[in-house]
Design a protein around this motif. Sequence first.
Motif, PDB file in Angstrom:
ATOM      1  N   ARG A   1      -7.593   5.503   5.719  1.00 30.89           N
ATOM      2  CA  ARG A   1      -7.745   4.470   4.703  1.00 30.89           C
ATOM      3  C   ARG A   1      -8.918   4.796   3.774  1.00 30.89           C
ATOM      4  N   GLY A   2      -8.624   4.803   2.482  1.00 28.20           N
ATOM      5  CA  GLY A   2      -9.628   5.082   1.474  1.00 28.20           C
ATOM      6  C   GLY A   2      -9.702   6.534   1.041  1.00 28.20           C
TER       7      GLY A   2
ATOM      8  N   ASP B   1     -11.988   6.085 -10.346  1.00 29.05           N
ATOM      9  CA  ASP B   1     -10.864   5.374  -9.752  1.00 29.05           C
ATOM     10  C   ASP B   1      -9.640   5.372 -10.661  1.00 29.05           C
TER      11      ASP B   1
ATOM     12  N   ILE C   1     -15.265   7.290   5.485  1.00 29.22           N
ATOM     13  CA  ILE C   1     -13.962   6.758   5.910  1.00 29.22           C
ATOM     14  C   ILE C   1     -14.118   5.924   7.183  1.00 29.22           C
TER      15      ILE C   1
ATOM     16  N   ASP D   1      -8.134   6.075  -2.389  1.00 24.74           N
ATOM     17  CA  ASP D   1      -8.531   4.885  -3.155  1.00 24.74           C
ATOM     18  C   ASP D   1      -9.631   4.131  -2.429  1.00 24.74           C
ATOM     19  N   ASN D   2     -10.882   4.329  -2.716  1.00 24.09           N
ATOM     20  CA  ASN D   2     -11.444   5.250  -3.685  1.00 24.09           C
ATOM     21  C   ASN D   2     -12.649   5.955  -3.062  1.00 24.09           C
ATOM     22  N   LYS D   3     -12.578   6.193  -1.737  1.00 25.69           N
ATOM     23  CA  LYS D   3     -13.728   6.828  -1.111  1.00 25.69           C
ATOM     24  C   LYS D   3     -13.851   8.304  -1.477  1.00 25.69           C
TER      25      LYS D   3
ATOM     26  N   ASP E   1     -15.085  -0.467  -1.425  1.00 24.08           N
ATOM     27  CA  ASP E   1     -14.203  -1.242  -0.554  1.00 24.08           C
ATOM     28  C   ASP E   1     -12.808  -0.634  -0.520  1.00 24.08           C
ATOM     29  N   VAL E   2     -12.071  -0.996   0.518  1.00 23.78           N
ATOM     30  CA  VAL E   2     -10.697  -0.535   0.675  1.00 23.78           C
ATOM     31  C   VAL E   2      -9.825  -1.711   1.100  1.00 23.78           C
TER      32      VAL E   2
ATOM     33  N   GLU F   1     -11.083  -4.350  -4.753  1.00 31.31           N
ATOM     34  CA  GLU F   1      -9.732  -4.639  -4.262  1.00 31.31           C
ATOM     35  C   GLU F   1      -9.479  -6.138  -4.098  1.00 31.31           C
TER      36      GLU F   1
END
Length: 469
Positions: free
Chosen positions: A131-132, A196, A40, A135-137, A105-106, A170
Motif C-alpha cells: 500500500r502506497g 502525485d 511503506i 500513491d504516493n509514497k 497518507d494512503v 486521500e
Amino acid sequence: MKCIFGGALLALIASLQAGAAERDLSPVEAKAREMFATVIAIPTVKGRGKMPELANYLAGELKDAGFSDSDIEIIRVGETAAFTVRYKGDGSSGAKPIVFMAHMDVVDAKREDWEYDPFTLREENGYFIGRGTADNKYGVVNLTQTFMRLKQEGFTPNRDLVLAFTGDEETDMETTRLLAYDRKDLTDAEYALNSDAGGGGYLEDGTALPYLLQAAEKTYATFEITARNSGGHSSRPRPDNAIYDLAKALLKIEAHIFPVMSNDITRAAARADGERIGGDLGGHLVTFADDPANKKAVKAIRKDGNYSTMLSTTCVATMLDAGHAENALPQSAVATVNCRIFPGVEIEDVQQTLAEIIENDALEIKPASDLYVASPASELREDVVAALSTAIQSRFDDVEIIPSMSSGGTDGMHYRRAGVPTYGVSGRFGKAGDSSNAHGLNERLPVETFYGGLDHWIIMIKELAGDQH
C-alpha cells in the motif's frame, strides 16, 4: 555528519524483505530502498494516528543529511500532520521558492483482503508491492532522498526549495488547505511541482510513450438530492412518492450533457493525442483542438470513453438511501450525485445547473461538504517543460511531453486556487496497459521505475535552480 549513502547499507537492505529479487544496488539505490520499505511499513491511514511517526522519521533522515531543526516543521492537525522542509538558496535568482509536493497518507488496506501484509514492502516479478508504493509514497521517498543527496553533495540552489508533504490528501485535505492557504509563510512560491500527478509509460521493448504533464485537474463535489413528504401506509399510494420524485430527478441528470468546455491544456492534449493515434478519432481530436465548437468532432469524442470526460463537467448518481419500512410510503429519499468539475467552474454554478435540470423546487440540493473548491488550469511554463524534458531524456530518448488534465483531484487543486501554478511531473513510468492498482489490492510500482527515477528530481532541480540559471 553521518554518511547515509554508505555501502554498508547493502547488507541491511537484503534483510529488509525476504524473497526480494537479487540485484546489485548502488549505495544510493540501497538507501532509497531502505527508506521505501520503512515508509511503506508505517500505516498512514485515517484513524491510526501514524502520520506524525512518518513525519518524524523523514525529519530524522533529513537532519542526518545536514538539514537543521529550523529548516523542518511538523504541523500537527488532529491525528494527522503536515511536513515541510526548506532548502535555503543563495537568492541569486531573485525568484520566489519552488514547492515540491507529495502526500504521506494512503487509502486503508485490510490485512484479510491481501495475500500478504499490505504494509510490508515486497519485491516480486519486477514490481514493488504494498500500500502506497504508487500513491504516493514513491513521491515521498523520491523527493526526500533528492533533498538528502543534494544537501550532502553541497549543492546550493539559487532560490529556496520547499518540500510540502500533506497528511490527508486521500480524505479531508485539512493539511492541504492549511499549507495552501493558511501557512503561506511556508509555501508561498512561484510555482509548485507535484509528485502525485503526471507520468509516462513504456512498451515491452522499452520504447517510451508520451509523457503526460498535468497542468489542470477536474475538481469534485458531491451533492445530496433529497425528496421528502409525510409518507403514509403502503396500501394507500400517493402521487408525490418521494422515491418516484427522486427517480425522475435522477433520470433527468442522467440525460443531461454539460456544455463543452476547453482550455489551452485540453486543446493541446487533444491535438497531441490526435496526431499520435490517427484514424477517425485522431482526426476528430485534432479538429476539436482547432475548433472546440465543431459539432461533428464533439459528437465523435463523446462516444469514446477514454476522451469524453475531457470535454465537460460530469455528474453521476453513486448512492441511494430511501424509505424506512417495506409497508410504508417513504418519507424521504436521498441520492448522492458525484460531479467532476471542469477547471474554473464554481461549485455553486454546478449546484444551480442541477436545480435547473431537475425542475422540482420541492427537492433539496446541497453539497455534502462546504470544503469543495473550484480550481483553475495552470498555464504551461517553458522552464518547467524544458527541465522535465532533460530529466526524462536521461532515461528515455525522444519522449513527447503532452499537457494533460486529470479527471481526479490532488493537492494541486488547492495550490492552484491559492494562486500557485502547479504541475504534475512525477518520475513515474509504467508499462503500457499495466495498472498500478492504486487504492486497490496489490498496489504496485515497477522496480525499474523506482530505481530509474531516483535522479529525476535532482536533474529538474539543477535545471530550474542551479548556478546556470
